[in-house]
Write an enzyme that holds these catalytic residues in place. Sequence first.
Site, PDB file in Angstrom:
ATOM      1  N   ASP A  63      -3.550  10.717  -1.017  1.00 40.77           N
ATOM      2  CA  ASP A  63      -4.191   9.648  -0.267  1.00 40.77           C
ATOM      3  C   ASP A  63      -5.220   8.928  -1.124  1.00 40.77           C
ATOM      4  OD1 ASP A  63      -4.592   8.275   2.165  1.00 40.77           O
ATOM      5  OD2 ASP A  63      -6.445   9.393   2.468  1.00 40.77           O
ATOM      6  N   THR A  96      -4.230   2.336   1.248  1.00 35.94           N
ATOM      7  CA  THR A  96      -5.415   2.309   0.387  1.00 35.94           C
ATOM      8  C   THR A  96      -5.032   2.254  -1.093  1.00 35.94           C
ATOM      9  OG1 THR A  96      -5.523   4.728   0.526  1.00 35.94           O
ATOM     10  CG2 THR A  96      -6.894   3.496   2.034  1.00 35.94           C
ATOM     11  N   THR A  97      -3.959   2.956  -1.446  1.00 40.36           N
ATOM     12  CA  THR A  97      -3.534   2.924  -2.847  1.00 40.36           C
ATOM     13  C   THR A  97      -3.052   1.519  -3.204  1.00 40.36           C
ATOM     14  OG1 THR A  97      -2.763   5.175  -2.503  1.00 40.36           O
ATOM     15  CG2 THR A  97      -2.151   4.133  -4.560  1.00 40.36           C
ATOM     16  N   ASP A 390      -2.804   8.393   8.820  1.00 36.57           N
ATOM     17  CA  ASP A 390      -2.200   7.178   8.251  1.00 36.57           C
ATOM     18  C   ASP A 390      -1.191   6.590   9.230  1.00 36.57           C
ATOM     19  OD1 ASP A 390      -3.644   7.591   6.000  1.00 36.57           O
ATOM     20  OD2 ASP A 390      -1.954   7.976   4.656  1.00 36.57           O
TER      21      ASP A 390
HETATM   22  P1  ADP Z   1      -0.716   3.675   0.294  1.00 31.63           P
HETATM   23  O1  ADP Z   1      -1.960   4.471   0.081  1.00 31.63           O
HETATM   24  O2  ADP Z   1      -0.827   2.311  -0.292  1.00 31.63           O
HETATM   25  O3  ADP Z   1      -0.229   3.697   1.690  1.00 31.63           O
HETATM   26  P2  ADP Z   1       1.608   5.253  -0.266  1.00 31.63           P
HETATM   27  O4  ADP Z   1       1.664   6.354  -1.267  1.00 31.63           O
HETATM   28  O5  ADP Z   1       1.620   5.621   1.156  1.00 31.63           O
HETATM   29  O6  ADP Z   1       0.367   4.374  -0.625  1.00 31.63           O
HETATM   30  O7  ADP Z   1       2.838   4.302  -0.582  1.00 31.63           O
HETATM   31  C1  ADP Z   1       3.101   3.150   0.151  1.00 31.63           C
HETATM   32  C2  ADP Z   1       4.256   2.406  -0.478  1.00 31.63           C
HETATM   33  O8  ADP Z   1       5.456   3.179  -0.396  1.00 31.63           O
HETATM   34  C3  ADP Z   1       4.524   1.109   0.271  1.00 31.63           C
HETATM   35  O9  ADP Z   1       4.751   0.079  -0.666  1.00 31.63           O
HETATM   36  C4  ADP Z   1       5.784   1.430   1.047  1.00 31.63           C
HETATM   37  O10 ADP Z   1       6.556   0.283   1.329  1.00 31.63           O
HETATM   38  C5  ADP Z   1       6.491   2.367   0.123  1.00 31.63           C
HETATM   39  N1  ADP Z   1       7.493   3.185   0.818  1.00 31.63           N
HETATM   40  C6  ADP Z   1       7.325   3.962   1.903  1.00 31.63           C
HETATM   41  N2  ADP Z   1       8.488   4.553   2.271  1.00 31.63           N
HETATM   42  C7  ADP Z   1       9.413   4.136   1.391  1.00 31.63           C
HETATM   43  C8  ADP Z   1      10.816   4.392   1.217  1.00 31.63           C
HETATM   44  N3  ADP Z   1      11.477   5.177   2.041  1.00 31.63           N
HETATM   45  N4  ADP Z   1      11.439   3.808   0.186  1.00 31.63           N
HETATM   46  C9  ADP Z   1      10.757   3.015  -0.660  1.00 31.63           C
HETATM   47  N5  ADP Z   1       9.464   2.728  -0.572  1.00 31.63           N
HETATM   48  C10 ADP Z   1       8.780   3.271   0.446  1.00 31.63           C
HETATM   49 MG    MG Z   2       0.587   5.189   2.847  1.00 29.74          MG
END
Ligand code: ADP
Ligand code: MG
Length: 534
Positions: A63, A96-97, A390
């Site tokens: 996170d 957040t990332t 989240d």
């Molecule tokens: P954040 O802290 O930004 O939420 P995450 O590690 O949760 O970071 O990653 C979010 C990213 O992962 C987003 O760009 C989202 O669209 C992408 N994402 C989530 N699920 C999938 C999936 N099944 N396939 C590809 N990308 C995905």
């Molecule tokens: Mg996320």
Amino acid sequence: MSDNNQPIYILPEGSKRDQGKSAQRLNIMAAKIVAETIRTTLGPMGMDKMLVDTLGDVIVTNDGVTILKEMQIEHPAAKMVVEIAKTQEDEVGDGTTTAVVLAGEFLKNAEKLLDDGIHPTVITKGFRIAADESQRILKAYAKDIKLSDEDLILSIANTAMTGKGAEFDREHLSKIILEAVKFVVNVDGTKVDLNRDSIKIEKRLGDGVEDTELVRGIILDKEIVHSGMPKKVKDAKILLLDIPLEIKETEIDAKIQITDPSQLQSFLDNEEKMLKSIVTKIANSGANVVFCQKGIDDYVQHLLAKNNIIAARRVKRSDIEKLALSTGAQVSSSLDELGKLGIAEVVEEVRVADDDMIYVRECKNPKVVTILVRGGTEHVVDEIKRVIEDAIGDISAALKVGKVIPGAAASEMELIKALEKFAQTLPGREQLAVKAFAKSLEIIPKTLAENAGLDPIDVLTELKSAHDKGEIHAGINVFTGKVMDAWKEDVIEPLKIKTQAIKSASAVAMMILRIDDVIASGEAPQSSKDQPED
Ligand code: ADP
Ligand code: MG
């Protein structure tokens, strides 16, 4: 230098000053380092970070905001970037990332324009135009979502949990989250409001994540106060109190001069009478459960137990408020004017993993519910809790705004395309800045690919050609490396996750670009630090 060749000091001794280019470049560098640090955690294939604090406590997480909070970053510009993550956390609860990675990339591409001799003011102007235009483009691209679109809501939760600690149990968790949402959501005409605090998340070590459960009410980390009280009450009538059930110390201290034993006896009798009358009032109200924010006298406990009334004392104010929302009770501040009692089918003390907790369950129309997270280790339950938060944040943002977009970089690719087209309509230098802004968005598909062990350039090229062909939902399947229709594959995110991330990331990038002077005062002298304010 002054006339007599003496240097003039306008700043106190110990101050540090960086000016012009060097100030700007140092700030940009610091921000980029922050973004680079958490970039590897982005997306379903992102890695986790292990954080060890000064006491040796360990957190394992993916996170963004948790990582940055724990890192105790000192550099002022880097701290501004951390603030983006916090804002994103407050406004949405997820993404957040993404927000921090975007800020780093905005600055990286702005730096190239600086190298080409473009003035920071021109860059920030272009960035502002691009950020505003992005809001419009994304809004037009998004689709509607309603509370009745339950499959979409499940997809949002699943997307938030993909690749996180909750991966294997996400179907189970998503269903629990949807159930919880349905209880606590507020619908007012077409306006849907979901307060994230109305879903309480408790965690208890032991069993597996699949044993995580939804409690239609509240779980209190408390014990029933007296061993003589029943451990379980059905058809609970619940009294909530924010006053102590004891005779205040001060009343007893109040200058009582006892000169002979009979006076003492009458004093004690009197006290006993008062305590008895407390319990009579409670029993007369029909309550069989009492949650008290303050203390409960031993004798009162004993009398309550005799009346088969369950009680817990020193319940946190926030829990009392949540109990009110769950059970429909009013909080009473006087025994002479007791408010409405709350209702729950069952109140019971349960031993979970060596800890006694009080469950207030099966409330009729609870406006606060609880998800009890279970898991094998502390690190697991902590991370599951964060991931559930989240997902709830995403669903709340989706329902409030009423709009969702496909994830997996589909929305970013479409945004890039539209921004590039828009840039053509602008004059020279601003056009360059808008193009740099659009290019920065490529960091999302690139990073998702890189973190999945794919070639970022290949992935970007394939995505671009798909979008050029009009496949507006084309995203990257990080598991196969192929282009997929993210919408059809149920990779769904709230619109707000992107609009907020772009808004705050660009705002901070612009702010950092405009700084040309960093003046840091030296350590404050110890004595003045210790002075109290007033
Ligand atoms: P954040 O802290 O930004 O939420 P995450 O590690 O949760 O970071 O990653 C979010 C990213 O992962 C987003 O760009 C989202 O669209 C992408 N994402 C989530 N699920 C999938 C999936 N099944 N396939 C590809 N990308 C995905
Ligand atoms: Mg996320």
